[in-house]
Motif scaffolding. Structure first.
Motif, PDB file in Angstrom:
ATOM      1  N   ILE A   1       5.605  10.726  -4.280  1.00  0.00           N
ATOM      2  CA  ILE A   1       6.840  11.392  -3.843  1.00  0.00           C
ATOM      3  C   ILE A   1       8.039  10.453  -3.895  1.00  0.00           C
ATOM      4  O   ILE A   1       9.119  10.805  -3.442  1.00  0.00           O
ATOM      5  N   GLY A   2       7.855   9.254  -4.439  1.00  0.00           N
ATOM      6  CA  GLY A   2       8.974   8.337  -4.613  1.00  0.00           C
ATOM      7  C   GLY A   2       9.270   7.462  -3.420  1.00  0.00           C
ATOM      8  O   GLY A   2      10.300   6.792  -3.384  1.00  0.00           O
ATOM      9  N   ARG A   3       8.413   7.458  -2.448  1.00  0.00           N
ATOM     10  CA  ARG A   3       8.608   6.620  -1.259  1.00  0.00           C
ATOM     11  C   ARG A   3       8.173   5.194  -1.587  1.00  0.00           C
ATOM     12  O   ARG A   3       7.143   4.992  -2.228  1.00  0.00           O
ATOM     13  N   PRO A   4       8.935   4.179  -1.177  1.00  0.00           N
ATOM     14  CA  PRO A   4       8.532   2.798  -1.475  1.00  0.00           C
ATOM     15  C   PRO A   4       7.233   2.444  -0.745  1.00  0.00           C
ATOM     16  O   PRO A   4       6.925   3.021   0.302  1.00  0.00           O
ATOM     17  N   PRO A   5       6.470   1.505  -1.290  1.00  0.00           N
ATOM     18  CA  PRO A   5       5.216   1.136  -0.637  1.00  0.00           C
ATOM     19  C   PRO A   5       5.454   0.459   0.709  1.00  0.00           C
ATOM     20  O   PRO A   5       6.567   0.035   1.019  1.00  0.00           O
TER      21      PRO A   5
ATOM     22  N   VAL B   1       0.825  -1.204   0.000  1.00  0.00           N
ATOM     23  CA  VAL B   1       0.000   0.000   0.000  1.00  0.00           C
ATOM     24  C   VAL B   1       0.859   1.253   0.000  1.00  0.00           C
ATOM     25  O   VAL B   1       1.961   1.272   0.544  1.00  0.00           O
ATOM     26  N   SER B   2       0.323   2.279  -0.623  1.00  0.00           N
ATOM     27  CA  SER B   2       0.970   3.584  -0.663  1.00  0.00           C
ATOM     28  C   SER B   2      -0.076   4.627  -0.274  1.00  0.00           C
ATOM     29  O   SER B   2      -0.721   5.227  -1.131  1.00  0.00           O
ATOM     30  N   PRO B   3      -0.285   4.847   1.028  1.00  0.00           N
ATOM     31  CA  PRO B   3      -1.309   5.801   1.463  1.00  0.00           C
ATOM     32  C   PRO B   3      -1.061   7.195   0.889  1.00  0.00           C
ATOM     33  O   PRO B   3       0.086   7.653   0.828  1.00  0.00           O
ATOM     34  N   LEU B   4      -2.119   7.848   0.464  1.00  0.00           N
ATOM     35  CA  LEU B   4      -1.985   9.173  -0.135  1.00  0.00           C
ATOM     36  C   LEU B   4      -1.300  10.160   0.806  1.00  0.00           C
ATOM     37  O   LEU B   4      -0.466  10.955   0.382  1.00  0.00           O
TER      38      LEU B   4
ATOM     39  N   THR C   1       0.981   9.816   3.053  1.00  0.00           N
ATOM     40  CA  THR C   1       2.419   9.656   3.301  1.00  0.00           C
ATOM     41  C   THR C   1       3.231   9.367   2.040  1.00  0.00           C
ATOM     42  O   THR C   1       4.454   9.412   2.076  1.00  0.00           O
ATOM     43  N   HIS C   2       2.565   9.048   0.958  1.00  0.00           N
ATOM     44  CA  HIS C   2       3.276   8.643  -0.254  1.00  0.00           C
ATOM     45  C   HIS C   2       2.991   9.524  -1.468  1.00  0.00           C
ATOM     46  O   HIS C   2       3.408   9.214  -2.578  1.00  0.00           O
ATOM     47  N   SER C   3       2.266  10.620  -1.261  1.00  0.00           N
ATOM     48  CA  SER C   3       1.991  11.528  -2.372  1.00  0.00           C
ATOM     49  C   SER C   3       1.865  12.947  -1.841  1.00  0.00           C
ATOM     50  O   SER C   3       1.801  13.183  -0.643  1.00  0.00           O
ATOM     51  N   ARG C   4       1.839  13.878  -2.757  1.00  0.00           N
ATOM     52  CA  ARG C   4       1.684  15.294  -2.428  1.00  0.00           C
ATOM     53  C   ARG C   4       0.687  15.907  -3.410  1.00  0.00           C
ATOM     54  O   ARG C   4       0.398  15.330  -4.453  1.00  0.00           O
ATOM     55  N   GLN C   5       0.176  17.060  -3.058  1.00  0.00           N
ATOM     56  CA  GLN C   5      -0.719  17.755  -3.973  1.00  0.00           C
ATOM     57  C   GLN C   5       0.085  18.135  -5.217  1.00  0.00           C
ATOM     58  O   GLN C   5       1.269  18.471  -5.123  1.00  0.00           O
TER      59      GLN C   5
END
Length: 148
Positions: free
Chosen positions: A99-103, A23-26, A28-32
């Motif tokens: 943001i390039g963080r691993p899942p 999982v890649s929660p929005l 912690t793993h993405s930005r606007q």
């Protein structure tokens, strides 16, 4: 309209299952992100909105949004606001970019119906460990089936 998810009815209760998930929660793993960054079709090509389908509040919001548009009358009772390409769409605030963080590599007891035992999910630090856990679980299942 909401899509209906099709699932085969499980043969056993949820506590008999184990769920493996990446999982890649929005949060912690993405930005606007901007429309331009994500290649938003409306940003690239422009878009149109049918006036007759809008509530008075939405029509006012569209007309006063600061976006460039022309009003296009196609026929009696069929008018569109046609917005130029190259400007933020109305869903711009919901656009997200990774943001390039691993899942996160999770293993949970239970299945989509829940975790009746209430056990805490296991978080693997490396993908290889998660894959190994999965393989060992599959082997244990195969061994049990072989026993009969």
């Amino acid at each position: 309209m909401t899509a209906q998810l099709f699932r085969i009815e499980p043969a056993m209760p949820p506590q008999m299952y184990k769920t493996y998930a990446m999982v890649s929660p929005l949060g912690t793993h993405s930005r606007q992100a901007t429309c331009e960054e994500i290649g938003c079709d409306q940003y690239r090509q422009g878009w149109r909105v049918r006036v007759e389908n809008l509530t008075p509040d939405l029509l006012h919001a569209a007309r006063t949004s600061g976006r460039k548009y022309v009003e296009q009358s196609v026929a009696e009772g069929e008018t569109y606001l046609v917005f130029e390409a190259g400007q933020a769409c109305f869903k711009a605030s919901t656009h997200r970019a990774p943001i390039g963080r691993p899942p996160l590599y999770l293993v949970r007891d239970g299945d989509h119906r829940g975790n009746p035992r209430g056990t805490k999910a296991r978080l693997h630090q490396r993908a290889a460990d998660w894959v190994e856990d999965f393989a060992e679980h599959q082997q244990a299942l195969a061994d049990e089936i072989k026993k009969g």
